[in-house]
Write a protein that holds these residues in place. Structure first.
Motif, PDB file in Angstrom:
ATOM      1  N   VAL A   5       0.865  -1.085   0.096  1.00 59.12           N
ATOM      2  CA  VAL A   5       0.156  -0.095   0.024  1.00 59.12           C
ATOM      3  C   VAL A   5       0.709   1.051   0.094  1.00 59.12           C
ATOM      4  O   VAL A   5       1.288   1.815   0.940  1.00 59.12           O
ATOM      5  N   PRO A   6       1.016   1.866  -1.135  1.00 54.92           N
ATOM      6  CA  PRO A   6       1.580   3.387  -1.332  1.00 54.92           C
ATOM      7  C   PRO A   6       0.840   4.453  -0.491  1.00 54.92           C
ATOM      8  O   PRO A   6      -0.382   4.378  -0.599  1.00 54.92           O
ATOM      9  N   VAL A   7       1.851   5.143   0.250  1.00 54.30           N
ATOM     10  CA  VAL A   7       1.026   6.353   0.993  1.00 54.30           C
ATOM     11  C   VAL A   7       1.807   7.560   0.833  1.00 54.30           C
ATOM     12  O   VAL A   7       3.034   7.335   0.504  1.00 54.30           O
ATOM     13  N   LYS A   8       0.996   8.705   0.845  1.00 49.54           N
ATOM     14  CA  LYS A   8       1.779   9.947   0.381  1.00 49.54           C
ATOM     15  C   LYS A   8       1.297  10.883   1.513  1.00 49.54           C
ATOM     16  O   LYS A   8       0.307  11.036   2.011  1.00 49.54           O
ATOM     17  N   ARG A   9       2.471  11.563   1.920  1.00 50.78           N
ATOM     18  CA  ARG A   9       2.656  12.648   2.893  1.00 50.78           C
ATOM     19  C   ARG A   9       2.008  13.917   1.920  1.00 50.78           C
ATOM     20  O   ARG A   9       2.677  14.385   1.093  1.00 50.78           O
ATOM     21  N   VAL A  10       0.463  14.670   2.421  1.00 54.52           N
ATOM     22  CA  VAL A  10       0.146  15.678   2.015  1.00 54.52           C
ATOM     23  C   VAL A  10      -0.291  16.781   2.784  1.00 54.52           C
ATOM     24  O   VAL A  10      -0.255  16.328   4.180  1.00 54.52           O
ATOM     25  N   ILE A  11      -0.587  17.900   2.627  1.00 52.42           N
ATOM     26  CA  ILE A  11      -1.040  18.955   3.324  1.00 52.42           C
ATOM     27  C   ILE A  11      -2.376  18.331   4.145  1.00 52.42           C
ATOM     28  O   ILE A  11      -2.945  17.790   3.378  1.00 52.42           O
ATOM     29  N   ASP A  12      -2.554  18.521   5.386  1.00 49.40           N
ATOM     30  CA  ASP A  12      -3.744  17.979   5.866  1.00 49.40           C
ATOM     31  C   ASP A  12      -5.209  18.513   5.434  1.00 49.40           C
ATOM     32  O   ASP A  12      -5.054  19.760   4.936  1.00 49.40           O
ATOM     33  N   TYR A  13      -5.979  17.770   5.080  1.00 48.69           N
ATOM     34  CA  TYR A  13      -7.212  18.160   4.361  1.00 48.69           C
ATOM     35  C   TYR A  13      -7.988  19.187   5.019  1.00 48.69           C
ATOM     36  O   TYR A  13      -8.784  19.910   4.442  1.00 48.69           O
ATOM     37  N   ASN A  14      -7.758  19.727   6.212  1.00 48.26           N
ATOM     38  CA  ASN A  14      -8.501  20.412   7.214  1.00 48.26           C
ATOM     39  C   ASN A  14      -7.725  21.729   6.866  1.00 48.26           C
ATOM     40  O   ASN A  14      -8.198  22.782   7.486  1.00 48.26           O
ATOM     41  N   VAL A  15      -6.420  21.926   6.509  1.00 42.22           N
ATOM     42  CA  VAL A  15      -5.742  22.989   6.390  1.00 42.22           C
ATOM     43  C   VAL A  15      -5.892  23.755   4.801  1.00 42.22           C
ATOM     44  O   VAL A  15      -5.980  22.933   3.797  1.00 42.22           O
ATOM     45  N   LYS A  16      -6.125  25.088   5.121  1.00 43.59           N
ATOM     46  CA  LYS A  16      -6.279  25.790   3.833  1.00 43.59           C
ATOM     47  C   LYS A  16      -4.841  26.012   3.253  1.00 43.59           C
ATOM     48  O   LYS A  16      -4.170  27.080   3.823  1.00 43.59           O
ATOM     49  N   THR A  24       5.663  30.358  -6.673  1.00 46.62           N
ATOM     50  CA  THR A  24       5.850  29.433  -7.256  1.00 46.62           C
ATOM     51  C   THR A  24       5.597  28.085  -6.518  1.00 46.62           C
ATOM     52  O   THR A  24       5.971  27.064  -7.213  1.00 46.62           O
ATOM     53  N   GLY A  25       4.592  28.137  -5.750  1.00 50.26           N
ATOM     54  CA  GLY A  25       4.121  26.993  -5.235  1.00 50.26           C
ATOM     55  C   GLY A  25       3.420  27.184  -4.015  1.00 50.26           C
ATOM     56  O   GLY A  25       2.925  28.154  -3.541  1.00 50.26           O
ATOM     57  N   VAL A  26       3.535  26.064  -3.500  1.00 50.98           N
ATOM     58  CA  VAL A  26       2.206  26.232  -1.917  1.00 50.98           C
ATOM     59  C   VAL A  26       3.333  26.319  -0.929  1.00 50.98           C
ATOM     60  O   VAL A  26       4.329  25.659  -0.855  1.00 50.98           O
ATOM     61  N   ASP A  27       3.187  27.073   0.133  1.00 51.36           N
ATOM     62  CA  ASP A  27       4.040  27.528   1.200  1.00 51.36           C
ATOM     63  C   ASP A  27       3.515  26.332   2.251  1.00 51.36           C
ATOM     64  O   ASP A  27       2.682  26.171   2.855  1.00 51.36           O
ATOM     65  N   LEU A  28       4.781  25.580   2.499  1.00 52.92           N
ATOM     66  CA  LEU A  28       4.710  24.144   3.324  1.00 52.92           C
ATOM     67  C   LEU A  28       5.136  24.412   4.519  1.00 52.92           C
ATOM     68  O   LEU A  28       5.138  23.885   5.533  1.00 52.92           O
ATOM     69  N   ALA A  29       5.616  25.792   4.961  1.00 54.12           N
ATOM     70  CA  ALA A  29       6.138  26.161   6.202  1.00 54.12           C
ATOM     71  C   ALA A  29       5.167  26.052   7.395  1.00 54.12           C
ATOM     72  O   ALA A  29       4.179  26.648   7.307  1.00 54.12           O
ATOM     73  N   ASN A  30       5.463  25.384   8.316  1.00 59.71           N
ATOM     74  CA  ASN A  30       4.535  25.294   9.444  1.00 59.71           C
ATOM     75  C   ASN A  30       3.167  24.894   9.249  1.00 59.71           C
ATOM     76  O   ASN A  30       2.100  25.405   9.779  1.00 59.71           O
ATOM     77  N   VAL A  31       2.959  24.005   8.255  1.00 56.99           N
ATOM     78  CA  VAL A  31       1.741  23.660   7.705  1.00 56.99           C
ATOM     79  C   VAL A  31       1.691  22.117   8.457  1.00 56.99           C
ATOM     80  O   VAL A  31       2.437  21.412   8.043  1.00 56.99           O
ATOM     81  N   LYS A  32       0.448  21.816   8.885  1.00 59.44           N
ATOM     82  CA  LYS A  32       0.047  20.156   9.238  1.00 59.44           C
ATOM     83  C   LYS A  32       0.042  19.386   7.995  1.00 59.44           C
ATOM     84  O   LYS A  32      -0.602  19.696   7.104  1.00 59.44           O
ATOM     85  N   MET A  33       0.944  18.294   8.027  1.00 57.77           N
ATOM     86  CA  MET A  33       0.968  17.371   6.958  1.00 57.77           C
ATOM     87  C   MET A  33       0.409  16.106   7.622  1.00 57.77           C
ATOM     88  O   MET A  33       0.252  15.784   9.042  1.00 57.77           O
ATOM     89  N   SER A  34      -0.491  15.298   6.761  1.00 57.21           N
ATOM     90  CA  SER A  34      -0.969  13.946   7.296  1.00 57.21           C
ATOM     91  C   SER A  34      -0.873  12.888   5.893  1.00 57.21           C
ATOM     92  O   SER A  34      -0.515  13.329   4.790  1.00 57.21           O
ATOM     93  N   MET A  35      -1.386  11.768   6.410  1.00 55.52           N
ATOM     94  CA  MET A  35      -1.450  10.899   5.255  1.00 55.52           C
ATOM     95  C   MET A  35      -2.738  11.379   4.201  1.00 55.52           C
ATOM     96  O   MET A  35      -3.944  11.651   4.628  1.00 55.52           O
ATOM     97  N   ASN A  36      -2.396  10.958   2.988  1.00 56.42           N
ATOM     98  CA  ASN A  36      -3.452  11.449   2.231  1.00 56.42           C
ATOM     99  C   ASN A  36      -4.790  10.705   2.237  1.00 56.42           C
ATOM    100  O   ASN A  36      -4.521   9.254   2.628  1.00 56.42           O
ATOM    101  N   PRO A  37      -5.836  11.154   2.495  1.00 55.74           N
ATOM    102  CA  PRO A  37      -7.069  10.529   2.772  1.00 55.74           C
ATOM    103  C   PRO A  37      -7.345   9.413   2.003  1.00 55.74           C
ATOM    104  O   PRO A  37      -7.999   8.131   2.493  1.00 55.74           O
ATOM    105  N   PHE A  38      -7.153   9.302   0.634  1.00 53.69           N
ATOM    106  CA  PHE A  38      -7.598   8.199  -0.256  1.00 53.69           C
ATOM    107  C   PHE A  38      -6.633   6.959   0.196  1.00 53.69           C
ATOM    108  O   PHE A  38      -6.964   5.957  -0.055  1.00 53.69           O
ATOM    109  N   ASP A  39      -5.348   7.241   0.399  1.00 56.60           N
ATOM    110  CA  ASP A  39      -4.412   6.426   0.838  1.00 56.60           C
ATOM    111  C   ASP A  39      -4.851   5.877   2.134  1.00 56.60           C
ATOM    112  O   ASP A  39      -4.505   4.656   2.374  1.00 56.60           O
TER     113      ASP A  39
END
Length: 161
Positions: A5-16, A24-39
């Motif tokens: 089962v591959p799992v990906k670390r993504v920005i938590d789905y509750n975080v905007k 140039t992209g999404v600011d990931l500094a001090n952002v809560k990360m979690s497992m991709n919900p579909f994973d």
């Protein structure tokens, strides 16, 4: 049967998500990360197969920076037996992920690979299909139900409407 089962670390789905000041992209500094919900759903399905006595071992795998260990620990806490981390400090595109997973499939020889339908960060929905093509394995996509009987798998597909 071993299940991968591959799992990906993504920005938590509750975080905007916030865009970087330079655009140039999404600011990931001090952002809560979690497992991709579909994973997470894929891990839960693998656990159900293990509880039914169909799966004997669940191996979670993640590709990303060292911090992806947290995601793998979540999978282990859910019920995965082992975890594999492929460290990459740069973002890996879906084809690269599929090629790395194909190598893991070759080495681990799982009877079944269960992926989440897509990642919530890029919504690509490409890795599973590319992995199936690279490994020469059949695929069932958008599964809402998985039934394993011997060497055959019946997948009930989720469709709109």
């Amino acid at each position: 049967m071993k299940v991968l089962v591959p799992v990906k670390r993504v920005i938590d789905y509750n975080v905007k998500p916030r865009v970087k000041m330079d655009g140039t992209g999404v600011d990931l500094a001090n952002v809560k990360m979690s497992m991709n919900p579909f994973d997470e759903i894929a891990v839960e399905e693998a656990i159900r197969l293990k509880e039914k006595g169909i799966a004997t071992e669940i191996v979670a795998v993640s590709i990303g920076e060292q911090k992806a260990q947290e995601t793998l620990r979540t999978a282990l806490a859910m019920g995965a037996d082992r975890a594999i981390l492929i460290v990459s400090e740069t973002e890996v595109e879906p084809l690269g992920v599929a090629k790395l997973l194909a190598k893991i499939v070759e080495e681990e020889a799982p009877g079944l690979v269960i992926l989440g339908k897509q990642a919530i960060d890029d919504d690509s929905n490409q890795t599973g299909q590319m992995l199936a093509a690279l490994t020469g394995r059949p695929q069932g996509t958008f599964a809402s139900k998985v039934e394993v009987e011997g060497d055959s798998v019946k997948v009930t597909r989720e469709v709109d409407g």
